[in-house]
Design an enzyme around this catalytic site. Structure first.
Site, short mmCIF file in Angstrom:
data_model
loop_
_atom_site.label_atom_id
_atom_site.label_comp_id
_atom_site.label_asym_id
_atom_site.label_seq_id
_atom_site.Cartn_x
_atom_site.Cartn_y
_atom_site.Cartn_z
N ASP A 1 -3.16 -106.36 5.31
CA ASP A 1 -3.35 -104.81 4.98
C ASP A 1 -4.97 -104.51 5.23
O ASP A 1 -5.54 -104.96 4.74
CB ASP A 1 -2.70 -104.49 3.68
N ILE A 2 -4.94 -103.23 5.63
CA ILE A 2 -6.45 -102.84 5.91
C ILE A 2 -7.05 -102.32 4.45
O ILE A 2 -8.25 -102.04 4.54
CB ILE A 2 -6.42 -101.45 6.99
N HIS B 1 5.44 -105.52 2.14
CA HIS B 1 4.18 -105.88 1.71
C HIS B 1 4.35 -107.08 0.96
O HIS B 1 5.22 -107.58 0.12
CB HIS B 1 3.60 -105.06 0.71
N GLU C 1 4.20 -94.73 3.82
CA GLU C 1 3.12 -93.90 4.73
C GLU C 1 3.32 -94.15 6.26
O GLU C 1 3.41 -93.27 6.92
CB GLU C 1 1.65 -94.39 4.40
N VAL C 2 3.90 -95.42 6.48
CA VAL C 2 4.14 -95.74 7.79
C VAL C 2 5.56 -96.18 8.44
O VAL C 2 6.01 -96.88 7.74
CB VAL C 2 3.25 -97.11 8.31
N HIS D 1 8.41 -102.29 7.26
CA HIS D 1 7.41 -103.48 6.60
C HIS D 1 7.85 -103.60 5.29
O HIS D 1 8.09 -103.16 4.54
CB HIS D 1 6.07 -102.94 6.90
N ASN E 1 8.45 -100.06 0.75
CA ASN E 1 8.79 -98.85 0.53
C ASN E 1 9.68 -98.26 1.55
O ASN E 1 9.48 -98.37 2.69
CB ASN E 1 7.35 -98.16 0.65
P1 AMP Z 1 3.53 -97.90 2.99
O1 AMP Z 1 3.05 -97.05 2.23
O2 AMP Z 1 4.52 -98.84 2.52
O3 AMP Z 1 3.87 -97.25 4.22
O4 AMP Z 1 2.20 -98.88 3.45
C1 AMP Z 1 1.31 -98.67 4.71
C2 AMP Z 1 0.46 -99.81 4.60
O5 AMP Z 1 -0.17 -99.89 5.81
C3 AMP Z 1 -0.81 -99.32 3.61
O6 AMP Z 1 -0.83 -100.27 2.50
C4 AMP Z 1 -2.16 -99.29 4.36
O7 AMP Z 1 -3.10 -99.72 3.80
C5 AMP Z 1 -1.67 -100.23 5.50
N1 AMP Z 1 -2.22 -99.84 7.02
C6 AMP Z 1 -2.35 -98.61 7.31
N2 AMP Z 1 -2.96 -98.60 8.52
C7 AMP Z 1 -3.17 -99.82 8.86
C8 AMP Z 1 -3.98 -100.74 9.78
N3 AMP Z 1 -4.48 -100.26 10.99
N4 AMP Z 1 -3.87 -102.07 9.74
C9 AMP Z 1 -3.49 -102.67 8.53
N5 AMP Z 1 -2.85 -102.08 7.64
C10 AMP Z 1 -2.83 -100.89 7.62
#
Ligand code: AMP
Length: 128
Positions: free
Chosen positions: A41-42, A114, A107-108, A112, A99
């Site tokens: 995770d970034i 975590h 967010e994405v 996925h 999530n």
């Molecule tokens: P969620 O809120 O469960 O969708 O988590 C999305 C996760 O993706 C967050 O913890 C971000 O820090 C992570 N994230 C977003 N962009 C990147 C990226 N380019 N590389 C790695 N992790 C990312």
């Protein structure tokens, strides 16, 4: 994410994890399998914070469970186990978070998990 619903709409092929899977943007790969990818995770929320994703286009756990093949589903959960072992977290323990949808703060919009560990993580959520 604006306009995102986990019950309606379609997969957004421009989401950041889709772009990572197409090698359009870099990530720090931790583990790869035929149907899954794990990377750091970034913005880590724990000493070890990895993301495990299927390579297929699924927005959330509903779509993944309902639409992915048995082979993809098996590969994904086996990858989660391998990642936990490879990260050295199986003795001390770890936490999985998936999530899903607006209330979760997803967010994405690409399914996925975590995988968090490397320290005592405290309570699951702050008590309200
Ligand atoms: P969620 O809120 O469960 O969708 O988590 C999305 C996760 O993706 C967050 O913890 C971000 O820090 C992570 N994230 C977003 N962009 C990147 C990226 N380019 N590389 C790695 N992790 C990312």
């Amino acid at each position: 994410m604006a306009g995102f619903s986990h019950m309606t709409g379609t997969y957004d092929p421009q989401n950041i994890f889709a772009r990572i899977l197409r090698d359009e943007i870099p990530c720090k790969v931790f583990f790869e399998s035929r149907h899954s990818l794990a990377f750091y995770d970034i913005s880590p929320a724990a000493p070890m914070h990895l993301l495990v994703i299927p390579r297929g286009a699924y927005r959330n756990i509903y779509e993944f469970t309902q639409q992915a093949s048995a082979e993809e589903i098996l590969d994904f959960w086996q990858s989660v186990n391998i990642v936990a072992e490879k990260a050295g977290l199986t003795s001390a323990g770890f936490r999985l978070i998936a999530n899903t949808g607006p209330d979760s703060g997803q967010e994405v919009p690409h399914f996925h998990v975590h995988l968090l560990g490397g320290a005592a993580l405290g309570p699951l959520l702050p008590r309200t």
